[in-house]
Enzyme design. Structure first.
Site, PDB file in Angstrom:
ATOM      1  N   SER A  17       0.801  -1.263  -0.165  1.00 34.80           N
ATOM      2  CA  SER A  17       0.003   0.044   0.013  1.00 34.80           C
ATOM      3  C   SER A  17       0.893   1.197   0.028  1.00 34.80           C
ATOM      4  O   SER A  17       1.595   1.162   0.850  1.00 34.80           O
ATOM      5  CB  SER A  17      -0.786  -0.175   1.279  1.00 34.80           C
ATOM      6  OG  SER A  17      -1.284   1.301   1.724  1.00 34.80           O
ATOM      7  N   HIS A  42      -1.502  -1.309  -4.021  1.00 32.88           N
ATOM      8  CA  HIS A  42      -2.764  -0.983  -3.506  1.00 32.88           C
ATOM      9  C   HIS A  42      -2.503   0.700  -3.381  1.00 32.88           C
ATOM     10  O   HIS A  42      -1.692   1.396  -2.932  1.00 32.88           O
ATOM     11  CB  HIS A  42      -2.884  -1.566  -2.003  1.00 32.88           C
ATOM     12  CG  HIS A  42      -4.187  -1.212  -1.373  1.00 32.88           C
ATOM     13  ND1 HIS A  42      -5.210  -2.132  -1.610  1.00 32.88           N
ATOM     14  CD2 HIS A  42      -4.339  -0.299  -0.226  1.00 32.88           C
ATOM     15  CE1 HIS A  42      -6.249  -1.510  -0.778  1.00 32.88           C
ATOM     16  NE2 HIS A  42      -5.789  -0.625  -0.033  1.00 32.88           N
ATOM     17  N   ASP A  44      -4.312   3.868  -2.241  1.00 32.46           N
ATOM     18  CA  ASP A  44      -5.342   4.185  -1.177  1.00 32.46           C
ATOM     19  C   ASP A  44      -5.724   5.848  -1.704  1.00 32.46           C
ATOM     20  O   ASP A  44      -4.741   6.659  -1.310  1.00 32.46           O
ATOM     21  CB  ASP A  44      -4.720   4.359   0.115  1.00 32.46           C
ATOM     22  CG  ASP A  44      -4.695   2.850   0.547  1.00 32.46           C
ATOM     23  OD1 ASP A  44      -5.907   2.399   0.818  1.00 32.46           O
ATOM     24  OD2 ASP A  44      -3.627   2.410   1.214  1.00 32.46           O
ATOM     25  N   MET A  46      -8.038   8.947  -0.680  1.00 35.32           N
ATOM     26  CA  MET A  46      -8.862   9.367   0.589  1.00 35.32           C
ATOM     27  C   MET A  46      -9.405  10.884   0.151  1.00 35.32           C
ATOM     28  O   MET A  46      -8.865  11.512  -0.263  1.00 35.32           O
ATOM     29  CB  MET A  46      -8.277   9.234   1.735  1.00 35.32           C
ATOM     30  CG  MET A  46      -7.505   7.867   2.245  1.00 35.32           C
ATOM     31  SD  MET A  46      -6.699   8.264   3.605  1.00 35.32           S
ATOM     32  CE  MET A  46      -5.981   6.381   3.792  1.00 35.32           C
ATOM     33  N   HIS A  75      -8.255   1.579  -3.772  1.00 34.64           N
ATOM     34  CA  HIS A  75      -9.115   1.325  -2.695  1.00 34.64           C
ATOM     35  C   HIS A  75      -9.670   2.868  -2.359  1.00 34.64           C
ATOM     36  O   HIS A  75      -9.277   3.724  -2.079  1.00 34.64           O
ATOM     37  CB  HIS A  75      -8.385   1.127  -1.262  1.00 34.64           C
ATOM     38  CG  HIS A  75      -8.993   0.910  -0.260  1.00 34.64           C
ATOM     39  ND1 HIS A  75      -8.488   0.771   1.184  1.00 34.64           N
ATOM     40  CD2 HIS A  75     -10.416   1.022   0.079  1.00 34.64           C
ATOM     41  CE1 HIS A  75      -9.421   0.751   2.152  1.00 34.64           C
ATOM     42  NE2 HIS A  75     -10.664   0.848   1.611  1.00 34.64           N
ATOM     43  N   MET A  77     -11.720   5.273  -0.714  1.00 37.55           N
ATOM     44  CA  MET A  77     -12.335   5.532   0.561  1.00 37.55           C
ATOM     45  C   MET A  77     -12.865   7.068   0.332  1.00 37.55           C
ATOM     46  O   MET A  77     -12.351   8.124   0.981  1.00 37.55           O
ATOM     47  CB  MET A  77     -11.215   5.820   1.769  1.00 37.55           C
ATOM     48  CG  MET A  77     -10.734   4.202   2.131  1.00 37.55           C
ATOM     49  SD  MET A  77      -9.125   4.342   3.038  1.00 37.55           S
ATOM     50  CE  MET A  77      -7.911   4.210   1.551  1.00 37.55           C
ATOM     51  N   MET A 146     -11.843  -4.612   5.789  1.00 40.25           N
ATOM     52  CA  MET A 146     -10.785  -3.715   6.463  1.00 40.25           C
ATOM     53  C   MET A 146     -10.589  -4.097   7.984  1.00 40.25           C
ATOM     54  O   MET A 146     -11.849  -4.641   8.533  1.00 40.25           O
ATOM     55  CB  MET A 146     -11.571  -2.192   6.549  1.00 40.25           C
ATOM     56  CG  MET A 146     -11.431  -1.564   5.255  1.00 40.25           C
ATOM     57  SD  MET A 146     -10.118  -1.350   4.559  1.00 40.25           S
ATOM     58  CE  MET A 146      -9.027  -0.473   5.867  1.00 40.25           C
ATOM     59  N   ASP A 181      -6.957  -5.540   4.719  1.00 41.62           N
ATOM     60  CA  ASP A 181      -5.971  -4.534   4.847  1.00 41.62           C
ATOM     61  C   ASP A 181      -6.181  -3.751   6.175  1.00 41.62           C
ATOM     62  O   ASP A 181      -7.188  -3.403   6.829  1.00 41.62           O
ATOM     63  CB  ASP A 181      -7.009  -3.426   3.793  1.00 41.62           C
ATOM     64  CG  ASP A 181      -6.347  -2.207   3.661  1.00 41.62           C
ATOM     65  OD1 ASP A 181      -5.144  -1.922   3.975  1.00 41.62           O
ATOM     66  OD2 ASP A 181      -6.782  -1.224   2.875  1.00 41.62           O
ATOM     67  N   GLY A 183      -2.784  -3.569   9.243  1.00 44.52           N
ATOM     68  CA  GLY A 183      -2.060  -4.067  10.288  1.00 44.52           C
ATOM     69  C   GLY A 183      -1.495  -5.602   9.801  1.00 44.52           C
ATOM     70  O   GLY A 183      -0.974  -6.345  10.689  1.00 44.52           O
TER      71      GLY A 183
HETATM   72  C1  DX5 Z   1      -5.814   2.563   5.576  1.00 46.18           C
HETATM   73  C2  DX5 Z   1      -5.633   2.007   4.317  1.00 46.18           C
HETATM   74  C3  DX5 Z   1      -4.580   0.904   4.164  1.00 46.18           C
HETATM   75  C4  DX5 Z   1      -3.132   1.211   4.822  1.00 46.18           C
HETATM   76  C5  DX5 Z   1      -2.871   0.030   5.526  1.00 46.18           C
HETATM   77  O1  DX5 Z   1      -6.947   3.294   5.644  1.00 46.18           O
HETATM   78  O2  DX5 Z   1      -6.683   1.624   3.765  1.00 46.18           O
HETATM   79  O3  DX5 Z   1      -4.366   0.417   2.940  1.00 46.18           O
HETATM   80  O4  DX5 Z   1      -2.496   1.760   3.912  1.00 46.18           O
HETATM   81  O5  DX5 Z   1      -1.722   0.489   6.066  1.00 46.18           O
HETATM   82  P1  DX5 Z   1      -0.936  -0.512   7.234  1.00 46.18           P
HETATM   83  O6  DX5 Z   1      -0.257  -1.961   6.447  1.00 46.18           O
HETATM   84  O7  DX5 Z   1       0.252   0.079   7.498  1.00 46.18           O
HETATM   85  O8  DX5 Z   1      -1.907  -0.862   8.381  1.00 46.18           O
HETATM   86 ZN    ZN Z   2      -6.236   0.620   1.700  1.00 44.54          ZN
END
Ligand code: DX5
Ligand code: ZN
Length: 228
Positions: A17, A42, A44, A46, A75, A77, A146, A181, A183
């Protein structure tokens, strides 16, 4: 690059990501993880509305597209994914995952994505019940579970949210990818693979490390221990 597709279900994919990458050097960051053997990245997205953070949109993705032949797993968001989906496809994403909490007409959106040659993913926040995607998931190519509240990287996986993977896998069968996705690291990867996930997003556990190839290999090795 029109041929890039979400890999068929049946393989474990480690998906870096970009959220934890150096946004000023995105093309180089992608080249590094590509050299380490990943097939997908990936992205992200936002909007500061659906989640309390802002990242990138179609103009950045379109520029990045010229520098990378990785499968772009976006992804979104964002609120009103139906309004913006086409612009992301035009920018060059290969898979578009939207939030069930944000979509007003998810079936229609999936149909449109497919007609544009883009695979479709649906995702749900940690507190959203799996039942909320039961009509939509079978129409998708991927379901994203998630395991943190969306918006920020480097959070700790929520164990109860991760367990939803079991129910999602039962719901969709073996042909649809189940992505996780939030942690993911070498300790948590085997847990979610054991639950039935095959697509593992990792931000901090890859881009937070100086040796990305070693970081990817560590997750891959840990995940494989479950499947071998
Ligand atoms: C969080 C994102 C993830 C994020 C995951 O809102 O959707 O894709 O980058 O990050 P890690 O792998 O650091 O938890
Ligand atoms: Zn994501």
């Amino acid at each position: 690059m029109g041929q890039l597709r979400l890999p068929k279900a049946g393989t474990i994919e480690i998906v870096p990501s970009i959220l934890s990458s150096d946004f000023a050097r995105l093309a180089d960051e992608l080249a590094q993880v590509k050299a380490a053997g990943v097939r997908m990245v990936h992205l992200d997205v936002m909007d500061g509305h659906f989640v309390p953070n802002i990242t990138i949109g179609p103009p950045v993705i379109a520029k990045l597209r010229k520098h990378s032949d990785l499968v772009f797993d976006s992804h979104l968001m964002i609120s009103e994914p139906e309004e913006y989906a086409e612009r992301f496809v035009e920018a060059g994403v290969n898979n578009l995952t939207f939030h069930i909490e944000a979509a007003k007409r998810p079936e229609k959106l999936i149909e449109k994505l497919h007609s544009w040659g883009c695979t479709a993913g649906v995702t749900l926040n940690p507190e959203t019940p799996v039942d909320s995607i039961k009509d939509v998931a079978p129409l998708c190519d991927m379901v994203l579970v998630m395991t943190v509240e969306p918006g920020f990287g480097a959070q700790t996986m929520m164990p109860e949210a991760a367990k939803k993977v079991v129910k999602v896998r039962e719901m969709v069968g073996p042909e649809i990818r189940v992505e996780v996705d939030g942690g993911i690291n070498p300790e948590t990867a085997p847990i979610v693979v054991g639950y039935g996930a095959d697509t593992l997003v990792a931000g901090d556990a890859i881009f937070g490390k100086s040796d990305r190839a070693a970081a990817i290999e560590a997750i891959r090795k840990a995940a494989k221990l479950t499947t071998d």
